[in-house]
Design a protein around this motif. Structure first.
Motif, PDB file in Angstrom:
ATOM      1  N   GLN A   1      15.439  58.615  34.474  1.00  0.00           N
ATOM      2  CA  GLN A   1      16.643  59.208  33.896  1.00  0.00           C
ATOM      3  C   GLN A   1      17.094  60.417  34.710  1.00  0.00           C
ATOM      4  OE1 GLN A   1      15.188  59.371  29.672  1.00  0.00           O
ATOM      5  NE2 GLN A   1      17.183  58.466  29.225  1.00  0.00           N
ATOM      6  N   THR A   2      17.005  60.283  36.018  1.00  0.00           N
ATOM      7  CA  THR A   2      17.481  61.324  36.913  1.00  0.00           C
ATOM      8  C   THR A   2      18.983  61.161  37.110  1.00  0.00           C
ATOM      9  OG1 THR A   2      16.817  59.856  38.721  1.00  0.00           O
ATOM     10  CG2 THR A   2      15.299  61.626  38.129  1.00  0.00           C
ATOM     11  N   THR A   3      19.634  62.207  37.567  1.00  0.00           N
ATOM     12  CA  THR A   3      21.091  62.151  37.698  1.00  0.00           C
ATOM     13  C   THR A   3      21.579  62.201  39.141  1.00  0.00           C
ATOM     14  OG1 THR A   3      21.260  64.561  37.429  1.00  0.00           O
ATOM     15  CG2 THR A   3      21.405  63.213  35.431  1.00  0.00           C
ATOM     16  N   TYR A   4      20.687  62.456  40.081  1.00  0.00           N
ATOM     17  CA  TYR A   4      21.068  62.429  41.499  1.00  0.00           C
ATOM     18  C   TYR A   4      19.808  62.410  42.364  1.00  0.00           C
ATOM     19  CZ  TYR A   4      20.302  67.477  40.930  1.00  0.00           C
ATOM     20  OH  TYR A   4      19.765  68.698  40.619  1.00  0.00           O
ATOM     21  N   LEU A   5      19.959  61.915  43.580  1.00  0.00           N
ATOM     22  CA  LEU A   5      18.857  61.919  44.539  1.00  0.00           C
ATOM     23  C   LEU A   5      18.673  63.325  45.105  1.00  0.00           C
ATOM     24  CD1 LEU A   5      19.569  58.627  46.544  1.00  0.00           C
ATOM     25  CD2 LEU A   5      17.972  58.962  44.649  1.00  0.00           C
ATOM     26  N   GLY A   6      17.499  63.564  45.679  1.00  0.00           N
ATOM     27  CA  GLY A   6      17.213  64.885  46.222  1.00  0.00           C
ATOM     28  C   GLY A   6      17.779  65.087  47.614  1.00  0.00           C
ATOM     29  N   ARG A   7      17.912  66.360  48.002  1.00  0.00           N
ATOM     30  CA  ARG A   7      18.423  66.689  49.332  1.00  0.00           C
ATOM     31  C   ARG A   7      17.409  66.351  50.422  1.00  0.00           C
ATOM     32  NH1 ARG A   7      23.032  69.690  49.600  1.00  0.00           N
ATOM     33  NH2 ARG A   7      23.894  70.402  47.614  1.00  0.00           N
ATOM     34  N   LEU A   8      16.144  66.226  50.065  1.00  0.00           N
ATOM     35  CA  LEU A   8      15.134  65.761  51.013  1.00  0.00           C
ATOM     36  C   LEU A   8      14.985  64.245  50.951  1.00  0.00           C
ATOM     37  CD1 LEU A   8      12.298  68.419  50.558  1.00  0.00           C
ATOM     38  CD2 LEU A   8      13.898  68.232  52.459  1.00  0.00           C
ATOM     39  N   THR A   9      15.022  63.694  49.744  1.00  0.00           N
ATOM     40  CA  THR A   9      14.789  62.253  49.615  1.00  0.00           C
ATOM     41  C   THR A   9      15.962  61.427  50.136  1.00  0.00           C
ATOM     42  OG1 THR A   9      15.610  62.192  47.316  1.00  0.00           O
ATOM     43  CG2 THR A   9      13.243  62.567  47.640  1.00  0.00           C
ATOM     44  N   PHE A  10      17.185  61.897  49.931  1.00  0.00           N
ATOM     45  CA  PHE A  10      18.350  61.094  50.305  1.00  0.00           C
ATOM     46  C   PHE A  10      18.421  60.781  51.800  1.00  0.00           C
ATOM     47  CE2 PHE A  10      22.875  60.850  51.605  1.00  0.00           C
ATOM     48  CZ  PHE A  10      23.170  59.620  51.041  1.00  0.00           C
ATOM     49  N   PRO A  11      18.254  61.760  52.702  1.00  0.00           N
ATOM     50  CA  PRO A  11      18.335  61.428  54.125  1.00  0.00           C
ATOM     51  C   PRO A  11      17.290  60.405  54.563  1.00  0.00           C
ATOM     52  CG  PRO A  11      18.454  63.806  53.804  1.00  0.00           C
ATOM     53  CD  PRO A  11      18.061  63.204  52.484  1.00  0.00           C
ATOM     54  N   ILE A  12      16.093  60.492  53.991  1.00  0.00           N
ATOM     55  CA  ILE A  12      15.037  59.535  54.340  1.00  0.00           C
ATOM     56  C   ILE A  12      15.401  58.147  53.839  1.00  0.00           C
ATOM     57  CG2 ILE A  12      12.603  58.931  54.009  1.00  0.00           C
ATOM     58  CD1 ILE A  12      12.094  61.975  53.618  1.00  0.00           C
ATOM     59  N   ILE A  13      15.861  58.079  52.593  1.00  0.00           N
ATOM     60  CA  ILE A  13      16.242  56.791  52.013  1.00  0.00           C
ATOM     61  C   ILE A  13      17.398  56.173  52.787  1.00  0.00           C
ATOM     62  CG2 ILE A  13      17.319  55.734  49.974  1.00  0.00           C
ATOM     63  CD1 ILE A  13      15.610  57.724  48.289  1.00  0.00           C
ATOM     64  N   ARG A  14      18.378  56.985  53.122  1.00  0.00           N
ATOM     65  CA  ARG A  14      19.545  56.458  53.837  1.00  0.00           C
ATOM     66  C   ARG A  14      19.153  55.891  55.195  1.00  0.00           C
ATOM     67  NH1 ARG A  14      25.072  59.604  55.598  1.00  0.00           N
ATOM     68  NH2 ARG A  14      26.378  57.750  55.769  1.00  0.00           N
ATOM     69  N   GLU A  15      18.171  56.518  55.861  1.00  0.00           N
ATOM     70  CA  GLU A  15      17.770  56.076  57.196  1.00  0.00           C
ATOM     71  C   GLU A  15      16.814  54.891  57.170  1.00  0.00           C
ATOM     72  OE1 GLU A  15      15.196  57.638  61.067  1.00  0.00           O
ATOM     73  OE2 GLU A  15      15.699  59.043  59.463  1.00  0.00           O
ATOM     74  N   LYS A  16      15.877  54.873  56.214  1.00  0.00           N
ATOM     75  CA  LYS A  16      14.774  53.928  56.295  1.00  0.00           C
ATOM     76  C   LYS A  16      14.768  52.825  55.236  1.00  0.00           C
ATOM     77  CE  LYS A  16      11.719  57.157  58.683  1.00  0.00           C
ATOM     78  NZ  LYS A  16      11.823  56.419  59.963  1.00  0.00           N
ATOM     79  N   VAL A  17      15.641  52.895  54.253  1.00  0.00           N
ATOM     80  CA  VAL A  17      15.663  51.893  53.186  1.00  0.00           C
ATOM     81  C   VAL A  17      16.731  50.842  53.484  1.00  0.00           C
ATOM     82  CG1 VAL A  17      16.186  51.538  50.728  1.00  0.00           C
ATOM     83  CG2 VAL A  17      14.681  53.411  51.455  1.00  0.00           C
ATOM     84  N   THR A  18      16.427  49.592  53.160  1.00  0.00           N
ATOM     85  CA  THR A  18      17.337  48.476  53.429  1.00  0.00           C
ATOM     86  C   THR A  18      18.471  48.411  52.417  1.00  0.00           C
ATOM     87  OG1 THR A  18      15.488  47.239  54.367  1.00  0.00           O
ATOM     88  CG2 THR A  18      17.467  45.977  53.800  1.00  0.00           C
ATOM     89  N   ASP A  19      18.135  48.562  51.128  1.00  0.00           N
ATOM     90  CA  ASP A  19      19.151  48.523  50.077  1.00  0.00           C
ATOM     91  C   ASP A  19      18.547  48.995  48.770  1.00  0.00           C
ATOM     92  OD1 ASP A  19      21.620  48.160  48.915  1.00  0.00           O
ATOM     93  OD2 ASP A  19      21.663  45.979  49.109  1.00  0.00           O
ATOM     94  N   ILE A  20      19.407  49.249  47.802  1.00  0.00           N
ATOM     95  CA  ILE A  20      18.999  49.645  46.456  1.00  0.00           C
ATOM     96  C   ILE A  20      19.688  48.717  45.465  1.00  0.00           C
ATOM     97  CG2 ILE A  20      19.121  51.470  44.702  1.00  0.00           C
ATOM     98  CD1 ILE A  20      19.040  53.484  47.051  1.00  0.00           C
TER      99      ILE A  20
END
Length: 336
Positions: free
Chosen positions: A249-268
């Motif tokens: 029940q979070t409302t936004y991604l973190g400023r540290l987690t988002f750049p990593i996810i954007r670079e290394k994750v295929t999709d959500i």
């Protein structure tokens, strides 16, 4: 109404502030002997349902009942001794709360936990049972981060957020290290997504240890800020989602987690609450596991065809098992 946040880290941070695989490896050394090396489970029924070879990393059997213990123990143990003695504070709907409370007890560190009033009773009781002080708040009207910072400043405590923290992210990545060490290279890794600590940490480890792997995050349909952020290229903020997956029940991604996810994750991708309930029933009936709704996110996406896994070797994170017995019995009971 949604709100866009700057996709880049805070100006006070630079790329060096983002954790990398070396941090995950260091976390593995720190938590060795404290965290359980949880089992990797298989199910012929699940394989037949999906046409894939599935490997379930059972973090519901981790200390504190969830993967969160890894990041919590790593973050606290990395603090200088003089900082530890003053104590730590965290805000959490439950699993990070229990993890910080337990890790603090093991490391002899005072702990204060800010928890929502509607957090599952089993999680609140466990947090208090580990010796932490619990401060309650209303998740729909109060800002837990502001409250946590206020208490931290007033009492001289170190704030350890549930996901947007270098050592927390690195600690969560150790579960993927263990998984791939046991299974060998995987075609896909599917992780649960709330604020992104688990997904970011696992993506760091998977990219290093299983080159070419496709990493997916899964969140509840009602809380799809991660999916929107990923596809829009900026951090999107949403109202607190109404979902049984209380850990997401979070409302936004973190400023540290988002750049990593954007670079290394295929999709959500997302799954419905009904699919989470069905997956809870599958785990209980077929694999004899108690899994909380949030812990079912990754498996639900695979078992309900939200991801095409046919012919692939797929790692799936079962993130936690902390659910009230009454709630579990009601949700896991066979549909009428």
């Amino acid at each position: 109404m949604t709100e866009a946040r700057d996709a880049m880290p805070d100006p006070a941070m630079d790329d060096a502030a983002l954790p990398g695989f070396a941090d995950v490896a260091a976390a593995a050394r720190r938590i060795e002997g404290a965290a359980h090396r949880t089992p990797v489970l298989t199910s012929r029924t699940a394989d037949a349902m999906t046409g894939a070879s599935l490997f379930f990393k059972a973090e519901n059997l981790q200390r504190g009942g969830a993967f969160k213990f890894r990041g919590a123990y790593n973050a606290i143990s990395a603090l200088p001794e003089e900082i530890r003695r003053r104590g730590v504070i965290a805000f959490s709907s439950g699993n990070h709360a229990q993890a910080i409370a337990l890790a603090s007890r093991l490391l002899d560190v005072p702990a204060v936990i800010v928890m929502p009033e509607d957090a599952p009773a089993v999680k609140v009781e466990a947090t208090r049972g580990y010796g932490a002080e619990v401060v309650s708040y209303d998740r729909y009207t109060q800002d837990r981060e502001a409250l946590g910072r206020e208490i931290a400043q007033a009492r001289g405590l170190t704030l350890i957020p549930p996901y947007d923290h270098r050592e927390v992210i690195a600690g969560q990545g150790t579960l993927a290290m263990e998984l791939i060490a046991e299974t060998g290279p995987l075609d896909m890794l599917v992780a649960c997504l709330g604020g992104g600590g688990q997904l970011a940490g696992c993506a760091l480890a998977a990219a290093e240890l299983s080159p070419g792997i496709a990493v997916y995050g899964v969140e509840p349909e009602a809380g799809d800020d991660g999916r929107r952020s990923f596809h829009e290229g900026r951090i999107v903020t949403i109202p607190v989602p109404r979902t049984i997956a209380d850990g997401a029940q979070t409302t936004y991604l973190g400023r540290l987690t988002f750049p990593i996810i954007r670079e290394k994750v295929t999709d959500i991708v997302t799954v419905s609450d009904a699919e989470l309930v069905d997956t809870m029933r599958f785990f209980a009936a077929r694999m004899k596991l108690v899994v909380e709704p949030t812990g079912c996110l990754a498996a639900a996406a695979v078992l309900h065809g939200r991801l095409d896994v046919r012919g692939k070797r797929v790692g799936i994170v079962i993130s936690g098992g902390n659910v009230d017995i009454g709630t579990f019995a009601r949700l896991a009971a066979p549909a009428a």
